[in-house]
Write a protein that holds these residues in place. Structure first.
Motif, PDB file in Angstrom:
ATOM      1  N   ASN A 153       0.958  -1.150  -0.092  1.00 28.66           N
ATOM      2  CA  ASN A 153       0.128   0.080   0.005  1.00 28.66           C
ATOM      3  C   ASN A 153       0.878   1.065   0.187  1.00 28.66           C
ATOM      4  O   ASN A 153       2.194   1.185   0.292  1.00 28.66           O
ATOM      5  CB  ASN A 153      -1.089  -0.151   1.291  1.00 28.66           C
ATOM      6  N   THR A 194       0.857  -0.493  -6.099  1.00 25.97           N
ATOM      7  CA  THR A 194       0.486  -0.948  -5.023  1.00 25.97           C
ATOM      8  C   THR A 194      -0.441  -2.011  -4.944  1.00 25.97           C
ATOM      9  O   THR A 194      -1.614  -2.168  -5.910  1.00 25.97           O
ATOM     10  CB  THR A 194      -0.638   0.298  -4.543  1.00 25.97           C
ATOM     11  N   ASN A 225      -4.603  -2.936  -4.527  1.00 28.25           N
ATOM     12  CA  ASN A 225      -5.505  -2.649  -5.260  1.00 28.25           C
ATOM     13  C   ASN A 225      -5.217  -2.629  -6.780  1.00 28.25           C
ATOM     14  O   ASN A 225      -6.002  -2.579  -7.475  1.00 28.25           O
ATOM     15  CB  ASN A 225      -6.046  -1.331  -5.019  1.00 28.25           C
ATOM     16  N   GLU A 256      -3.179  -1.203  -8.676  1.00 25.69           N
ATOM     17  CA  GLU A 256      -2.804  -0.037  -9.423  1.00 25.69           C
ATOM     18  C   GLU A 256      -1.444   0.204  -9.581  1.00 25.69           C
ATOM     19  O   GLU A 256      -0.630   0.162  -8.856  1.00 25.69           O
ATOM     20  CB  GLU A 256      -3.171   1.279  -8.587  1.00 25.69           C
ATOM     21  N   TYR A 312       1.179   3.284 -11.354  1.00 29.68           N
ATOM     22  CA  TYR A 312       1.482   4.528 -11.544  1.00 29.68           C
ATOM     23  C   TYR A 312       2.864   4.650 -12.099  1.00 29.68           C
ATOM     24  O   TYR A 312       3.702   4.206 -11.750  1.00 29.68           O
ATOM     25  CB  TYR A 312       1.308   5.502 -10.158  1.00 29.68           C
ATOM     26  N   GLU A 356      -5.649  13.075 -13.716  1.00 28.43           N
ATOM     27  CA  GLU A 356      -6.578  12.828 -12.256  1.00 28.43           C
ATOM     28  C   GLU A 356      -6.101  11.896 -11.781  1.00 28.43           C
ATOM     29  O   GLU A 356      -6.672  11.654 -10.354  1.00 28.43           O
ATOM     30  CB  GLU A 356      -8.071  12.712 -12.816  1.00 28.43           C
ATOM     31  N   ALA A 357      -5.371  10.949 -12.077  1.00 38.02           N
ATOM     32  CA  ALA A 357      -5.028   9.671 -11.236  1.00 38.02           C
ATOM     33  C   ALA A 357      -3.998  10.183  -9.963  1.00 38.02           C
ATOM     34  O   ALA A 357      -3.967   9.265  -9.014  1.00 38.02           O
ATOM     35  CB  ALA A 357      -4.280   8.587 -12.072  1.00 38.02           C
ATOM     36  N   PHE A 401      -4.767  12.207  -8.052  1.00 38.37           N
ATOM     37  CA  PHE A 401      -5.651  12.431  -6.659  1.00 38.37           C
ATOM     38  C   PHE A 401      -5.795  11.110  -5.975  1.00 38.37           C
ATOM     39  O   PHE A 401      -5.973  11.175  -4.654  1.00 38.37           O
ATOM     40  CB  PHE A 401      -6.979  12.747  -7.184  1.00 38.37           C
ATOM     41  N   LEU A 402      -5.797   9.722  -6.700  1.00 40.30           N
ATOM     42  CA  LEU A 402      -5.789   8.600  -5.985  1.00 40.30           C
ATOM     43  C   LEU A 402      -4.533   8.672  -5.028  1.00 40.30           C
ATOM     44  O   LEU A 402      -4.892   8.015  -3.825  1.00 40.30           O
ATOM     45  CB  LEU A 402      -5.724   7.505  -6.834  1.00 40.30           C
ATOM     46  N   VAL A 403      -3.329   8.955  -5.538  1.00 39.05           N
ATOM     47  CA  VAL A 403      -2.127   8.903  -4.872  1.00 39.05           C
ATOM     48  C   VAL A 403      -2.098   9.859  -3.590  1.00 39.05           C
ATOM     49  O   VAL A 403      -1.822   9.253  -2.440  1.00 39.05           O
ATOM     50  CB  VAL A 403      -1.168   9.310  -5.780  1.00 39.05           C
ATOM     51  N   LEU A 420      -4.663  11.236  -1.972  1.00 38.50           N
ATOM     52  CA  LEU A 420      -5.624  10.691  -1.065  1.00 38.50           C
ATOM     53  C   LEU A 420      -5.082   9.542  -0.254  1.00 38.50           C
ATOM     54  O   LEU A 420      -5.315   9.605   1.034  1.00 38.50           O
ATOM     55  CB  LEU A 420      -6.905  10.283  -1.653  1.00 38.50           C
ATOM     56  N   GLU A 421      -4.352   8.499  -0.705  1.00 38.50           N
ATOM     57  CA  GLU A 421      -4.038   7.654   0.088  1.00 38.50           C
ATOM     58  C   GLU A 421      -2.822   8.110   0.917  1.00 38.50           C
ATOM     59  O   GLU A 421      -2.603   7.400   2.092  1.00 38.50           O
ATOM     60  CB  GLU A 421      -3.371   6.458  -1.073  1.00 38.50           C
TER      61      GLU A 421
END
Length: 371
Positions: free
Chosen positions: A94, A122, A125, A127, A129, A139-140, A142-144, A146-147
């Motif tokens: 993670n 990661t 999930n 994902e 990157y 926009e991806a 933003f996932l990073v 937030l994590e």
């Protein structure tokens, strides 16, 4: 004419494993992270690297220690030096394995890796990157973000919960003592009022220590044994040799020499008995030697041999603390039993405490999780 044979280029994947507390090594964290990385590499046709040390066991990512002095820091240097090629994969369970630092620091670390051409995955999930992905899907990021924010907030929250749990434990210790449970490093040492003589208090403290397993240096153990020996008279010892060993941690040979020394000091030719009773073990040996008695000074003998060994190591210019992992491996090659023997000598192992608080086993109220 045969066509030239081209070597197949293999894309390497580096599995980075980290957890923050050494106690987690006994759990499933290491195995879980390792198995996830192996499965991902197999499913995606990647070759797992086995040369770089990519494990930070018992290393926190909250203040970035793993990226500064840990295995992750070594990976970053390898990337900068070109040892790790662009297009390689870094596999982590993670985002919190990479960093739990504040968002500015954590995001900077993430962008440093991706900007160097590393594909960061990661595993939980699935994902992946990369710089190419962010060009297609900006926009991806933003996932990073937030994590990374979640990881940092979780560490802050856990720190508060652990602090609260320790405060409650401290209060319980103050009110009820250990209640027969072994002492752990998370505990404060409780003060207990004991009604009795000084000698009785010393004996009781040693008895309690055999249960609580607080570490004692070799000198502490010798002085504890000497104090127990001095409670008796020649031929009238309050404890057997084995009991003195159990209470103090000193060896049988040491207890034998102490009894012999105490017997000689009681002969009357070494001064007033009241003055002699106040001597430490080292002072007693010096007194015996100074009056012509032939007493073996074990402490001086051990210190002399240690100085000779230290001088030999110094002449060989062996900087043992420069790379502690290399030193540990070398000592184990020299004698497989040596590392464990040294650890037992420096700090006798504490008993396992099933009631100790582990930061990864607390719920939101700071209480142990039900598993």
């Amino acid at each position: 004419m045969n066509a030239p044979v081209r070597a197949e280029t293999k894309t390497l994947a580096y599995s980075y494993v980290r957890f923050s507390t050494p106690s987690q090594a006994a759990g499933a964290s290491l195995q879980r992270q390792t198995e996830k990385a192996a499965k991902y590499a197999l499913d995606h046709g990647l070759t797992l690297d086995t040369e770089l040390n990519m494990t930070d066991l018992g290393v926190s990512a909250y203040r970035g220690k793993n990226a500064h002095t840990g295995a992750l820091g070594g990976f970053l240097k390898a990337v900068d030096a070109g040892y790790v090629e662009r297009g390689s994969y870094l596999l982590i369970e993670n985002m919190d394995r990479l960093s739990r630092a504040d968002i500015v620091t954590a995001q900077g670390l993430f962008l440093q890796l991706v900007g160097s051409g590393i594909n960061l995955v990661t595993l939980t999930n699935g994902e992946a990157y990369s710089a190419e992905r962010f060009q297609r899907e900006p926009e991806a990021i933003f996932l990073v973000v937030l994590e990374l924010i979640r990881a940092n907030k979780e560490s802050v929250r856990k720190g508060q919960l652990i602090g609260d749990a320790k405060a409650r434990k401290k209060q319980r210790l103050a009110e009820h003592g250990l209640e027969g449970k072994p002492y752990t490093r998370q505990d404060d040492i409780p003060a207990i009022v004991f009604n009795g003589s000084l000698d009785e208090a010393v004996r009781e403290a040693l008895r309690r220590n055999t249960k609580n397993q607080l570490p004692m240096t070799p000198q502490d153990r010798r002085e504890a044994a000497w104090r127990l020996v001095k409670e008796g008279k020649p031929g009238e010892w309050p404890d057997s040799i084995s009991e003195t060993q159990a209470l103090s941690g000193a060896g049988k040979g040491t207890v034998d020499r102490m009894r012999a020394a105490w017997t000689k000091l009681h002969s009357g030719q070494y001064g007033d008995l009241k003055d002699i009773e106040g001597l430490s073990w080292s002072q007693a040996q010096s007194k015996l030697k100074g009056t012509g008695a032939q007493a073996f000074d074990e402490d001086s003998w051990l210190e002399g041999r240690a100085q000779n060994l230290a001088a030999a190591i110094d002449r060989a210019k062996l900087h043992l603390s420069k790379d502690i992992e290399v030193t540990a491996l070398a000592l184990e090659m020299l004698d497989p039993q040596l590392p464990a023997a040294l650890m037992a000598h420096w700090a006798p192992p504490r008993r396992f405490d099933p009631h100790a608080v582990d930061e990864d086993e607390l719920d939101e109220d700071g209480e142990p999780l039900p598993f």
